[in-house]
Design a protein around this motif. Structure first.
Motif, PDB file in Angstrom:
ATOM      1  N   GLN A 100    -106.325  40.596 156.389  1.00 29.09           N
ATOM      2  CA  GLN A 100    -107.482  41.161 157.074  1.00 29.09           C
ATOM      3  C   GLN A 100    -108.813  40.660 156.522  1.00 29.09           C
ATOM      4  OE1 GLN A 100    -107.687  43.098 159.811  1.00 29.09           O
ATOM      5  NE2 GLN A 100    -105.477  42.851 160.006  1.00 29.09           N
ATOM      6  N   TRP A 101    -108.902  40.539 155.194  1.00 23.48           N
ATOM      7  CA  TRP A 101    -110.150  40.181 154.564  1.00 23.48           C
ATOM      8  C   TRP A 101    -109.950  38.999 153.629  1.00 23.48           C
ATOM      9  CZ3 TRP A 101    -108.805  45.514 154.501  1.00 23.48           C
ATOM     10  CH2 TRP A 101    -109.493  46.271 155.444  1.00 23.48           C
ATOM     11  N   ASP A 102    -111.062  38.390 153.274  1.00 23.91           N
ATOM     12  CA  ASP A 102    -111.031  37.287 152.319  1.00 23.91           C
ATOM     13  C   ASP A 102    -111.004  37.885 150.911  1.00 23.91           C
ATOM     14  OD1 ASP A 102    -111.079  34.741 151.291  1.00 23.91           O
ATOM     15  OD2 ASP A 102    -113.284  34.653 151.283  1.00 23.91           O
ATOM     16  N   VAL A 103    -109.817  38.014 150.359  1.00 23.78           N
ATOM     17  CA  VAL A 103    -109.635  38.642 149.050  1.00 23.78           C
ATOM     18  C   VAL A 103    -109.589  37.554 147.990  1.00 23.78           C
ATOM     19  CG1 VAL A 103    -108.101  40.120 147.691  1.00 23.78           C
ATOM     20  CG2 VAL A 103    -108.371  40.535 150.126  1.00 23.78           C
ATOM     21  N   SER A 104    -110.295  37.772 146.886  1.00 20.83           N
ATOM     22  CA  SER A 104    -110.339  36.758 145.835  1.00 20.83           C
ATOM     23  C   SER A 104    -109.009  36.698 145.085  1.00 20.83           C
ATOM     24  CB  SER A 104    -111.464  37.068 144.848  1.00 20.83           C
ATOM     25  OG  SER A 104    -111.154  38.217 144.099  1.00 20.83           O
ATOM     26  N   GLU A 105    -108.817  35.601 144.373  1.00 22.82           N
ATOM     27  CA  GLU A 105    -107.576  35.398 143.624  1.00 22.82           C
ATOM     28  C   GLU A 105    -107.428  36.423 142.508  1.00 22.82           C
ATOM     29  OE1 GLU A 105    -105.491  31.950 140.912  1.00 22.82           O
ATOM     30  OE2 GLU A 105    -107.016  31.371 142.368  1.00 22.82           O
ATOM     31  N   GLY A 106    -108.526  36.836 141.926  1.00 18.02           N
ATOM     32  CA  GLY A 106    -108.477  37.843 140.867  1.00 18.02           C
ATOM     33  C   GLY A 106    -107.969  39.181 141.373  1.00 18.02           C
ATOM     34  N   ILE A 107    -108.370  39.563 142.573  1.00 18.61           N
ATOM     35  CA  ILE A 107    -107.901  40.818 143.155  1.00 18.61           C
ATOM     36  C   ILE A 107    -106.424  40.729 143.493  1.00 18.61           C
ATOM     37  CG2 ILE A 107    -108.128  42.361 145.142  1.00 18.61           C
ATOM     38  CD1 ILE A 107    -111.123  41.812 145.065  1.00 18.61           C
ATOM     39  N   VAL A 108    -105.980  39.581 143.956  1.00 22.50           N
ATOM     40  CA  VAL A 108    -104.561  39.395 144.272  1.00 22.50           C
ATOM     41  C   VAL A 108    -103.731  39.505 142.996  1.00 22.50           C
ATOM     42  CG1 VAL A 108    -102.846  37.747 145.112  1.00 22.50           C
ATOM     43  CG2 VAL A 108    -105.004  38.027 146.327  1.00 22.50           C
ATOM     44  N   ARG A 109    -104.161  38.835 141.931  1.00 23.22           N
ATOM     45  CA  ARG A 109    -103.441  38.936 140.654  1.00 23.22           C
ATOM     46  C   ARG A 109    -103.427  40.362 140.128  1.00 23.22           C
ATOM     47  NH1 ARG A 109    -104.802  33.565 137.103  1.00 23.22           N
ATOM     48  NH2 ARG A 109    -104.018  32.089 138.636  1.00 23.22           N
ATOM     49  N   GLY A 110    -104.557  41.034 140.228  1.00 26.55           N
ATOM     50  CA  GLY A 110    -104.627  42.428 139.804  1.00 26.55           C
ATOM     51  C   GLY A 110    -103.696  43.321 140.613  1.00 26.55           C
ATOM     52  N   GLY A 111    -103.603  43.061 141.906  1.00 27.78           N
ATOM     53  CA  GLY A 111    -102.704  43.834 142.763  1.00 27.78           C
ATOM     54  C   GLY A 111    -101.242  43.609 142.409  1.00 27.78           C
ATOM     55  N   ILE A 112    -100.899  42.374 142.084  1.00 26.31           N
ATOM     56  CA  ILE A 112     -99.519  42.074 141.694  1.00 26.31           C
ATOM     57  C   ILE A 112     -99.188  42.745 140.365  1.00 26.31           C
ATOM     58  CG2 ILE A 112     -97.976  40.208 140.985  1.00 26.31           C
ATOM     59  CD1 ILE A 112     -99.433  38.452 143.075  1.00 26.31           C
ATOM     60  N   ILE A 113    -100.103  42.678 139.412  1.00 22.65           N
ATOM     61  CA  ILE A 113     -99.888  43.332 138.116  1.00 22.65           C
ATOM     62  C   ILE A 113     -99.764  44.838 138.307  1.00 22.65           C
ATOM     63  CG2 ILE A 113    -101.017  43.874 135.928  1.00 22.65           C
ATOM     64  CD1 ILE A 113    -102.081  40.973 135.970  1.00 22.65           C
ATOM     65  N   PHE A 114    -100.620  45.402 139.148  1.00 24.05           N
ATOM     66  CA  PHE A 114    -100.526  46.839 139.425  1.00 24.05           C
ATOM     67  C   PHE A 114     -99.172  47.190 140.028  1.00 24.05           C
ATOM     68  CE2 PHE A 114    -100.991  50.423 142.365  1.00 24.05           C
ATOM     69  CZ  PHE A 114    -101.365  51.411 141.466  1.00 24.05           C
ATOM     70  N   ALA A 115     -98.675  46.364 140.927  1.00 26.62           N
ATOM     71  CA  ALA A 115     -97.363  46.615 141.543  1.00 26.62           C
ATOM     72  C   ALA A 115     -96.265  46.615 140.484  1.00 26.62           C
ATOM     73  CB  ALA A 115     -97.071  45.584 142.628  1.00 26.62           C
ATOM     74  N   TYR A 116     -96.303  45.660 139.550  1.00 27.35           N
ATOM     75  CA  TYR A 116     -95.317  45.631 138.461  1.00 27.35           C
ATOM     76  C   TYR A 116     -95.358  46.904 137.635  1.00 27.35           C
ATOM     77  CZ  TYR A 116     -94.752  40.482 138.812  1.00 27.35           C
ATOM     78  OH  TYR A 116     -94.495  39.213 139.211  1.00 27.35           O
ATOM     79  N   VAL A 117     -96.546  47.224 137.146  1.00 27.69           N
ATOM     80  CA  VAL A 117     -96.684  48.350 136.216  1.00 27.69           C
ATOM     81  C   VAL A 117     -96.373  49.670 136.904  1.00 27.69           C
ATOM     82  CG1 VAL A 117     -98.303  49.588 134.732  1.00 27.69           C
ATOM     83  CG2 VAL A 117     -98.323  47.103 134.767  1.00 27.69           C
ATOM     84  N   PHE A 118     -96.906  49.883 138.095  1.00 27.06           N
ATOM     85  CA  PHE A 118     -96.698  51.151 138.791  1.00 27.06           C
ATOM     86  C   PHE A 118     -95.231  51.343 139.181  1.00 27.06           C
ATOM     87  CE2 PHE A 118     -96.969  53.988 142.538  1.00 27.06           C
ATOM     88  CZ  PHE A 118     -97.571  55.064 141.914  1.00 27.06           C
ATOM     89  N   SER A 119     -94.572  50.281 139.606  1.00 23.71           N
ATOM     90  CA  SER A 119     -93.154  50.376 139.965  1.00 23.71           C
ATOM     91  C   SER A 119     -92.304  50.737 138.759  1.00 23.71           C
ATOM     92  CB  SER A 119     -92.665  49.049 140.546  1.00 23.71           C
ATOM     93  OG  SER A 119     -93.374  48.730 141.701  1.00 23.71           O
ATOM     94  N   CYS A 120     -92.562  50.076 137.641  1.00 23.54           N
ATOM     95  CA  CYS A 120     -91.811  50.390 136.417  1.00 23.54           C
ATOM     96  C   CYS A 120     -92.132  51.794 135.924  1.00 23.54           C
ATOM     97  CB  CYS A 120     -92.114  49.357 135.336  1.00 23.54           C
ATOM     98  SG  CYS A 120     -91.466  47.732 135.706  1.00 23.54           S
ATOM     99  N   PHE A 121     -93.385  52.210 136.074  1.00 27.86           N
ATOM    100  CA  PHE A 121     -93.803  53.551 135.661  1.00 27.86           C
ATOM    101  C   PHE A 121     -93.034  54.624 136.438  1.00 27.86           C
ATOM    102  CE2 PHE A 121     -96.661  57.155 136.512  1.00 27.86           C
ATOM    103  CZ  PHE A 121     -96.848  57.619 135.218  1.00 27.86           C
ATOM    104  N   ILE A 122     -92.998  54.500 137.746  1.00 28.44           N
ATOM    105  CA  ILE A 122     -92.311  55.493 138.576  1.00 28.44           C
ATOM    106  C   ILE A 122     -90.809  55.486 138.315  1.00 28.44           C
ATOM    107  CG2 ILE A 122     -91.764  56.158 140.958  1.00 28.44           C
ATOM    108  CD1 ILE A 122     -94.607  56.858 140.088  1.00 28.44           C
ATOM    109  N   SER A 123     -90.212  54.309 138.197  1.00 29.30           N
ATOM    110  CA  SER A 123     -88.767  54.263 137.943  1.00 29.30           C
ATOM    111  C   SER A 123     -88.450  54.781 136.542  1.00 29.30           C
ATOM    112  CB  SER A 123     -88.219  52.861 138.141  1.00 29.30           C
ATOM    113  OG  SER A 123     -88.677  51.986 137.136  1.00 29.30           O
ATOM    114  N   GLY A 124     -89.323  54.517 135.569  1.00 31.29           N
ATOM    115  CA  GLY A 124     -89.127  55.068 134.229  1.00 31.29           C
ATOM    116  C   GLY A 124     -89.175  56.578 134.237  1.00 31.29           C
ATOM    117  N   MET A 125     -90.081  57.147 135.017  1.00 27.59           N
ATOM    118  CA  MET A 125     -90.148  58.609 135.145  1.00 27.59           C
ATOM    119  C   MET A 125     -88.894  59.157 135.815  1.00 27.59           C
ATOM    120  SD  MET A 125     -94.072  59.487 136.170  1.00 27.59           S
ATOM    121  CE  MET A 125     -93.822  61.247 136.140  1.00 27.59           C
ATOM    122  N   ALA A 126     -88.463  58.490 136.868  1.00 27.10           N
ATOM    123  CA  ALA A 126     -87.319  58.987 137.643  1.00 27.10           C
ATOM    124  C   ALA A 126     -86.030  58.960 136.829  1.00 27.10           C
ATOM    125  CB  ALA A 126     -87.157  58.167 138.914  1.00 27.10           C
TER     126      ALA A 126
END
Length: 123
Positions: A33-59
């Motif tokens: 949809q938008w012109d997203v910078s490479e830094g935001i894309v990398r940050g989003g991927i890192i967030f996906a890693y950490v948040f996914s592991c966080f939720i599965s670790g809790m579960a």
């Protein structure tokens, strides 16, 4: 390990990758949809890693008594191991990019362990 424990670990991994798919689909939509910078894309991927592991670790750690942070750490390790093997199969030149491997490992381990630690005080 008991069969019940193995089933819980598999459920945790499926949960983690399900969350990752949803978060990465949202990120892809934002990129479309938008012109997203490479830094935001990398940050989003890192967030996906950490948040996914966080939720599965809790579960997964919720169902165990004592040392729940280790169960969360295990979930981060399993998530990362599957991610690494999949990357090696799809991209045979993975080890050319060594600097990206270790940070991802520590982020996955940290996210899972943090999720397990937050479950440690709960019964």
């Amino acid at each position: 390990m008991k069969t019940r424990t193995i089933v819980q670990i598999i459920k945790g991994v499926v949960l983690a990758y399900g969350i990752s798919v949803i978060l990465l689909a949202i990120l892809a939509f934002l990129m479309f949809q938008w012109d997203v910078s490479e830094g935001i894309v990398r940050g989003g991927i890192i967030f996906a890693y950490v948040f996914s592991c966080f939720i599965s670790g809790m579960a997964v750690s919720r169902n165990h008594n004592g040392k729940r942070y280790l169960w969360g750490l295990l979930m981060g390790a399993v998530y990362y191991l599957i991610l690494l093997v999949t990357s090696m199969i799809c991209n045979r030149t993975l080890f050319v990019n060594i600097p990206g491997i270790l940070p991802a490992l520590f982020l996955c381990l940290f996210g899972g362990m943090l999720g397990g630690m937050l479950q440690a005080g709960k019964k």
